[in-house]
Write an enzyme that holds these catalytic residues in place. Structure first.
Site, PDB file in Angstrom:
ATOM      1  N   LEU A  21      59.493  -3.288 -14.246  1.00 11.28           N
ATOM      2  CA  LEU A  21      60.711  -3.273 -13.575  1.00 11.28           C
ATOM      3  C   LEU A  21      61.675  -4.415 -14.104  1.00 11.28           C
ATOM      4  O   LEU A  21      62.764  -4.365 -14.046  1.00 11.28           O
ATOM      5  CB  LEU A  21      60.209  -3.611 -12.192  1.00 11.28           C
ATOM      6  CG  LEU A  21      59.647  -2.280 -11.515  1.00 11.28           C
ATOM      7  CD1 LEU A  21      59.187  -2.848  -9.973  1.00 11.28           C
ATOM      8  CD2 LEU A  21      60.439  -1.156 -11.261  1.00 11.28           C
ATOM      9  N   GLY A  22      61.405  -5.328 -14.523  1.00  9.07           N
ATOM     10  CA  GLY A  22      61.911  -6.467 -15.016  1.00  9.07           C
ATOM     11  C   GLY A  22      61.180  -7.666 -15.329  1.00  9.07           C
ATOM     12  O   GLY A  22      60.014  -7.664 -15.504  1.00  9.07           O
ATOM     13  N   ALA A  23      61.844  -8.761 -15.453  1.00 14.06           N
ATOM     14  CA  ALA A  23      61.576 -10.132 -16.069  1.00 14.06           C
ATOM     15  C   ALA A  23      61.933 -11.152 -15.357  1.00 14.06           C
ATOM     16  O   ALA A  23      63.519 -11.039 -15.473  1.00 14.06           O
ATOM     17  CB  ALA A  23      61.252 -10.294 -17.579  1.00 14.06           C
ATOM     18  N   GLY A  24      61.536 -12.349 -15.029  1.00 16.65           N
ATOM     19  CA  GLY A  24      62.169 -13.549 -14.657  1.00 16.65           C
ATOM     20  C   GLY A  24      61.716 -14.658 -15.268  1.00 16.65           C
ATOM     21  O   GLY A  24      60.938 -14.689 -16.235  1.00 16.65           O
ATOM     22  N   GLY A  25      62.005 -15.981 -14.724  1.00 16.75           N
ATOM     23  CA  GLY A  25      61.563 -17.006 -15.171  1.00 16.75           C
ATOM     24  C   GLY A  25      60.138 -17.367 -15.347  1.00 16.75           C
ATOM     25  O   GLY A  25      59.445 -18.029 -16.007  1.00 16.75           O
ATOM     26  N   MET A  26      59.666 -16.890 -14.254  1.00 15.23           N
ATOM     27  CA  MET A  26      58.205 -17.119 -13.864  1.00 15.23           C
ATOM     28  C   MET A  26      57.109 -15.754 -14.412  1.00 15.23           C
ATOM     29  O   MET A  26      55.758 -16.194 -14.755  1.00 15.23           O
ATOM     30  CB  MET A  26      57.800 -17.260 -12.394  1.00 15.23           C
ATOM     31  CG  MET A  26      58.349 -18.243 -11.842  1.00 15.23           C
ATOM     32  SD  MET A  26      57.444 -19.924 -12.054  1.00 15.23           S
ATOM     33  CE  MET A  26      55.863 -19.494 -11.341  1.00 15.23           C
ATOM     34  N   VAL A  29      57.676  -8.354 -14.241  1.00 15.91           N
ATOM     35  CA  VAL A  29      57.515  -7.359 -12.719  1.00 15.91           C
ATOM     36  C   VAL A  29      57.397  -6.036 -13.125  1.00 15.91           C
ATOM     37  O   VAL A  29      57.944  -5.385 -14.086  1.00 15.91           O
ATOM     38  CB  VAL A  29      58.623  -7.552 -11.777  1.00 15.91           C
ATOM     39  CG1 VAL A  29      58.299  -6.741 -10.399  1.00 15.91           C
ATOM     40  CG2 VAL A  29      59.113  -9.004 -11.484  1.00 15.91           C
ATOM     41  N   LYS A  43      54.142  -8.808  -9.652  1.00 12.51           N
ATOM     42  CA  LYS A  43      54.748  -9.889 -10.431  1.00 12.51           C
ATOM     43  C   LYS A  43      53.503 -10.774 -11.076  1.00 12.51           C
ATOM     44  O   LYS A  43      52.464 -10.959 -10.199  1.00 12.51           O
ATOM     45  CB  LYS A  43      55.564 -10.864  -9.559  1.00 12.51           C
ATOM     46  CG  LYS A  43      56.087 -12.126 -10.474  1.00 12.51           C
ATOM     47  CD  LYS A  43      56.699 -13.209  -9.589  1.00 12.51           C
ATOM     48  CE  LYS A  43      57.895 -12.856  -8.978  1.00 12.51           C
ATOM     49  NZ  LYS A  43      58.651 -13.963  -8.441  1.00 12.51           N
ATOM     50  N   ASP A 138      67.076 -19.732  -2.815  1.00 13.07           N
ATOM     51  CA  ASP A 138      67.543 -18.953  -3.902  1.00 13.07           C
ATOM     52  C   ASP A 138      67.925 -17.440  -3.689  1.00 13.07           C
ATOM     53  O   ASP A 138      67.798 -16.363  -4.034  1.00 13.07           O
ATOM     54  CB  ASP A 138      66.559 -18.758  -4.838  1.00 13.07           C
ATOM     55  CG  ASP A 138      66.956 -18.049  -6.402  1.00 13.07           C
ATOM     56  OD1 ASP A 138      68.340 -18.641  -6.590  1.00 13.07           O
ATOM     57  OD2 ASP A 138      66.329 -17.658  -7.339  1.00 13.07           O
TER      58      ASP A 138
END
Length: 339
Positions: A21-26, A29, A43, A138
């Site tokens: 689904l995507g990626a973030g800083g932590m 997903v 996640k 956030d």
């Protein structure tokens, strides 16, 4: 949604992973299905952060927050890793709709009624988060998903205690998304209150209404300087006149000058229901107007129908249905008749 990479796990806990689904800083997903075929967003902490105590602690804080917060407009926790697991993960309910950021960038700003309804739902979510003794810190368009039943807030990765240290370490590092960050969060991140979330809600509503944020800057440093400067006023271009006083108050430099979450909720509710509609009807209209289904499971050969954005006025009721209903109503109002 993308197919899994060869390096991605195929299964974690009791969940089968089906796509990215995507990626973030932590972490990254994934889209997954539980053994009971419940759709979830999973996640998983990034592998390179496994040895970082602060990152693991922040991930654990997010899991604890999701277990604590109960509310219809906060994505609910479905399952999560235990204390002893080597690679932390969490799974929340999967909302197939677009994020608010994606929707506005694709379909354009919301009209006043829908923006006010969105604000009511987000204020409700913040109320539930604050009632649990937490701050979101956030809130932004990318952390709001537009589903079949309205809006849901996601990503409690930067959550903090209302009556305790707001960061996990003794550093004063700035955490959050600059475009929606309050002056105090940008300037003194360890001294934020619930008013910080009110500011972020104001910035988010401005984006929903006008497709831009309160402040801009050629560099991140310039953006921060504009945010914390009392001499630089937020750019209200494109914000409808009826929203300007409330948005201005929510973006006040002094946290004490901002309305509370309950006050914000009531003022937005007045706008959302000003046409004589009830709030449930306003929420339903908002959901119909903003729900755009995401791509289906990449491993499922039969994708679901992709409804386009539409208005309630486009709904056509067949004449046969109308005639049948009319017959029932005539019978219901006949003398001695029972419906």
């Amino acid at each position: 949604m993308e197919l899994l990479d060869r390096s991605d796990p195929q299964r974690i806990g009791g969940i089968t992973l089906r796509g990215r689904l995507g990626a973030g800083g932590m972490g990254r997903v994934f889209y997954g299905l539980t053994d009971d075929y419940e759709q979830v967003a999973v996640k998983i902490i990034r592998e390179d952060l496994l040895g970082h105590t602060e990152a693991r602690a922040r991930f654990a804080r997010e899991i604890d927050a999701l277990r604590t917060v109960q509310g219809p407009h906060v994505a609910a926790l479905v399952d999560a890793s235990g204390e002893g697991e080597e690679r932390p993960w969490l799974a929340v309910e999967y909302v197939r709709g677009l994020s608010l950021k994606e929707f506005v960038e694709t379909c354009g700003p919301l009209d006043g009624e829908h923006a006010a309804t969105l604000g009511v739902l987000l204020a409700s979510a913040l109320g539930d988060i604050h009632a649990a003794g937490l701050l979101h810190r956030d809130l932004k368009p990318g952390n709001i998903l537009l589903g079949r039943d309205g809006a849901k807030v996601i990503d409690l990765g930067l959550v903090a205690l209302v009556d305790g240290p707001t960061d996990l370490t003794t550093t004063a590092s700035t955490l959050g998304t600059p475009a929606c960050m309050s002056p105090e969060q940008a300037n003194t991140p360890k001294q934020v209150t619930a008013a910080t979330d009110v500011y972020s809600l104001g910035a988010t509503l401005m984006f929903a209404l006008a497709k831009h944020y309160p402040y801009d800057g050629k560099t991140v440093a310039a953006l921060f300087m504009n945010i914390i400067s009392a001499d630089v006023k937020p750019d209200l271009a494109g914000v409808p006149e009826e929203f300007a006083p409330l948005i201005t108050a929510m973006l006040a430099q002094d946290p004490a000058d901002r309305p509370t979450v309950p006050e914000t909720y009531e003022r937005l509710k007045e706008v959302a229901t000003s046409g004589g509609v009830t709030l449930p009807v306003a929420v339903r209209r908002f959901a119909v107007a903003t729900y755009v289904e995401r791509d289906s499971d990449p491993q499922d050969p039969t994708p679901p129908a992709r409804p386009r954005r539409r208005d309630l006025s486009e709904v056509v009721v067949p004449g046969s249905v109308v005639a049948k209903l009319a017959d029932r109503l005539r019978g219901a109002y006949a003398v001695g008749a029972r419906f």
